[in-house]
Design an enzyme around this catalytic site. Structure first.
Site, mmCIF file in Angstrom:
data_model
loop_
_atom_site.group_PDB
_atom_site.id
_atom_site.type_symbol
_atom_site.label_atom_id
_atom_site.label_comp_id
_atom_site.label_asym_id
_atom_site.label_seq_id
_atom_site.Cartn_x
_atom_site.Cartn_y
_atom_site.Cartn_z
ATOM 1 N N ARG A 47 0.874 -1.175 0.000
ATOM 2 C CA ARG A 47 0.000 0.000 0.000
ATOM 3 C C ARG A 47 0.912 1.225 0.000
ATOM 4 N NH1 ARG A 47 2.353 2.042 3.805
ATOM 5 N NH2 ARG A 47 0.823 3.692 3.661
ATOM 6 N N ARG A 90 -7.123 -0.410 -7.055
ATOM 7 C CA ARG A 90 -7.447 0.660 -6.090
ATOM 8 C C ARG A 90 -7.634 1.955 -6.888
ATOM 9 N NH1 ARG A 90 -4.178 1.194 -0.614
ATOM 10 N NH2 ARG A 90 -6.132 2.122 0.072
ATOM 11 N N GLN A 197 -1.947 2.394 9.878
ATOM 12 C CA GLN A 197 -0.662 2.568 9.184
ATOM 13 C C GLN A 197 0.337 3.337 10.055
ATOM 14 O OE1 GLN A 197 -3.659 3.124 7.765
ATOM 15 N NE2 GLN A 197 -3.663 2.685 5.583
ATOM 16 N N ASP A 238 -1.847 10.940 -2.133
ATOM 17 C CA ASP A 238 -2.233 9.891 -3.085
ATOM 18 C C ASP A 238 -2.535 10.472 -4.455
ATOM 19 O OD1 ASP A 238 -2.933 8.691 -0.278
ATOM 20 O OD2 ASP A 238 -2.631 7.052 -1.700
ATOM 21 N N ASN A 248 -5.377 12.443 0.438
ATOM 22 C CA ASN A 248 -4.485 11.608 1.241
ATOM 23 C C ASN A 248 -5.340 10.847 2.250
ATOM 24 O OD1 ASN A 248 -1.750 10.754 1.901
ATOM 25 N ND2 ASN A 248 -2.009 11.851 3.825
ATOM 26 N N LYS A 249 -4.707 10.051 3.049
ATOM 27 C CA LYS A 249 -5.388 9.167 3.999
ATOM 28 C C LYS A 249 -6.464 9.901 4.801
ATOM 29 C CE LYS A 249 -5.085 5.719 4.362
ATOM 30 N NZ LYS A 249 -6.050 4.809 3.682
HETATM 31 O O1 MRU Z 1 -4.502 3.195 2.113
HETATM 32 P P1 MRU Z 1 -3.019 3.436 2.004
HETATM 33 O O2 MRU Z 1 -2.257 2.896 3.157
HETATM 34 O O3 MRU Z 1 -2.483 2.971 0.674
HETATM 35 O O4 MRU Z 1 -2.871 5.014 2.048
HETATM 36 C C1 MRU Z 1 -1.593 5.567 1.963
HETATM 37 C C2 MRU Z 1 -1.577 7.031 2.153
HETATM 38 O O5 MRU Z 1 -2.589 7.672 2.276
HETATM 39 C C3 MRU Z 1 -0.232 7.690 2.096
HETATM 40 O O6 MRU Z 1 -0.203 8.814 2.912
HETATM 41 C C4 MRU Z 1 0.051 8.128 0.648
HETATM 42 O O7 MRU Z 1 -0.109 7.035 -0.217
HETATM 43 C C5 MRU Z 1 1.392 8.699 0.481
HETATM 44 S S1 MRU Z 1 2.619 7.444 0.498
HETATM 45 C C6 MRU Z 1 4.136 8.102 0.159
#
Ligand code: MRU
Length: 367
Positions: A47, A90, A197, A238, A248-249
């Site tokens: 991920r 995704r 995470q 993202d 982002n997350k």
């Molecule tokens: O759902 P995930 O764990 O793939 O989400 C990841 C994030 O939101 C990260 O902050 C983002 O991908 C940046 S990674 C350098």
């Protein structure tokens, strides 16, 4: 340098560090087809935006390798199907479609060549994508490190580290580069519900590097800011829209609001492969929703009452107006907006910083 490989090529197949099991176990999952890679992305074995882009590139290469003895039309049809599978794994991180477009471009440049040649060339391109990602993270890390004061107490969200990339990381890359430059920093890692995470992955990475890290529940960020215990917020991305809005997350947007309320800089670090000039504004970024089970329980234990549903959007959008600066391999773009994003993408040089008196720069601290 991180002491693990997020993804590695071994004995003709892709191995993914299984991020679902960390930090309890560091196991690798082997993938020998595009389908296996797509499942690994969908199920969060791998991920993080740049890491899933790298994995998808290897997924295409694996498919070409599997069919290297077939005819060119059969191989081309299989690659088309592989692209479809991987693209659907995704939806939010643009690095996935960016990497697939690069693989498609390489295939197009080679034309109707021998299947074995195509397989070798696509594998070489996947290796290049992975190597470039790690190299660019070091470059953007050095740019970002200049923004981090010595002694800074840094808040980060999710995991934007080596585990989310081919190596070094984006937000954590900036932190690693600041430490390498001799700055003493400490990090608060939001636990990052529901996949954790922050608590599992960011804490694991930073602890291995000996960088002081403290895990907090997501909801504690405002409290710590109000007490003057956080100096800087830095996160990854993202997908960044053409106007500078950042997906982002989930939980990133409230952090940006809190940072503005408390006059703290809110930095976003990402490679240009996370910028999507085809998406005009954040509201148009597709936001993944995962199963509500991730919210209502874990590992067979359910804490929400039976029969109660849950929503699980896993990303949110932070308006560009709340972003103090975007840190990329081309430098630091202060107060990103549509015009500054355009010049960042077009010029190939760092966009000009705005003056400190800009209404878009953080106001004086309100703690
Ligand atoms: O759902 P995930 O764990 O793939 O989400 C990841 C994030 O939101 C990260 O902050 C983002 O991908 C940046 S990674 C350098």
């Amino acid at each position: 340098m991180a002491a693990f490989d997020t993804l590695r090529w071994r004995d003709g197949r892709l191995e993914l560090l299984d991020q679902r099991a960390l930090p309890a176990a560091a196991n690798y999952v082997g993938c020998d087809s595009a389908r296996a890679v797509a499942e690994g992305i969908r199920d969060m074995v791998v991920r993080g935006a740049p890491a899933i882009g790298c994995a998808a590139a290897y997924g295409v290469a694996l498919e070409a390798g599997r069919l290297r003895a077939s005819t060119f039309p059969d191989l081309a049809a299989a690659l088309e199907a592989a692209h479809g599978l991987l693209a659907a794994s995704r939806p939010t991180a643009v690095n996935l479609s960016w990497a697939l477009a690069r693989m498609r471009g390489r295939q197009a440049a080679l034309g109707a060549c021998a299947p074995g040649v195509l397989a070798d060339e696509l594998l070489a391109e996947a290796h290049r994508i992975r190597e470039e990602d790690e190299r660019l993270n070091h470059v953007l890390g050095a740019h970002g490190a200049a923004l981090i004061p010595d002694g800074a107490r840094i808040l980060t969200h999710c995991n934007a580290g080596a585990l989310a990339t081919a190596g070094h990381g984006t937000a954590l890359g900036v932190i690693r580069s600041a430490v390498a430059a001799g700055k003493a920093v400490s990090v608060y890692a939001d636990e990052t519900r529901p996949f954790l995470q922050g608590a599992r992955l960011t804490a694991w990475e930073l602890a291995q590097d000996g960088i002081p890290v403290t895990v907090i529940v997501d909801a504690a960020a405002g409290h710590l800011m109000s007490r003057g215990e956080i100096d800087v917020v830095i996160v990854g991305a993202d997908r960044v829209a053409a106007n500078g809005d950042v997906a982002n997350k989930i939980g990133t947007y409230p952090l940006a609001v809190l940072a503005r309320r408390h006059g703290l800089p809110f930095y976003v670090a990402c490679p240009l492969s996370s910028v999507d000039p085809a998406i005009g504004r954040g509201a148009d970024i597709p936001i993944e929703e995962r199963l509500g089970d991730e919210v209502t329980g874990h590992d067979g234990v359910r804490w929400a009452p039976a029969g109660v549903g849950a929503r699980n959007p896993v990303f949110d959008v932070t308006p560009a107006a709340l972003v103090s600066a975007l840190i990329t391999e081309r430098g630091v773009t202060h107060a990103p907006d549509r015009a500054r994003m355009r010049s960042l993408l077009e010029s190939g040089r760092a966009a000009a910083p705005v003056r400190a008196s800009s209404p878009r720069s953080p106001r004086s601290p309100r703690r």
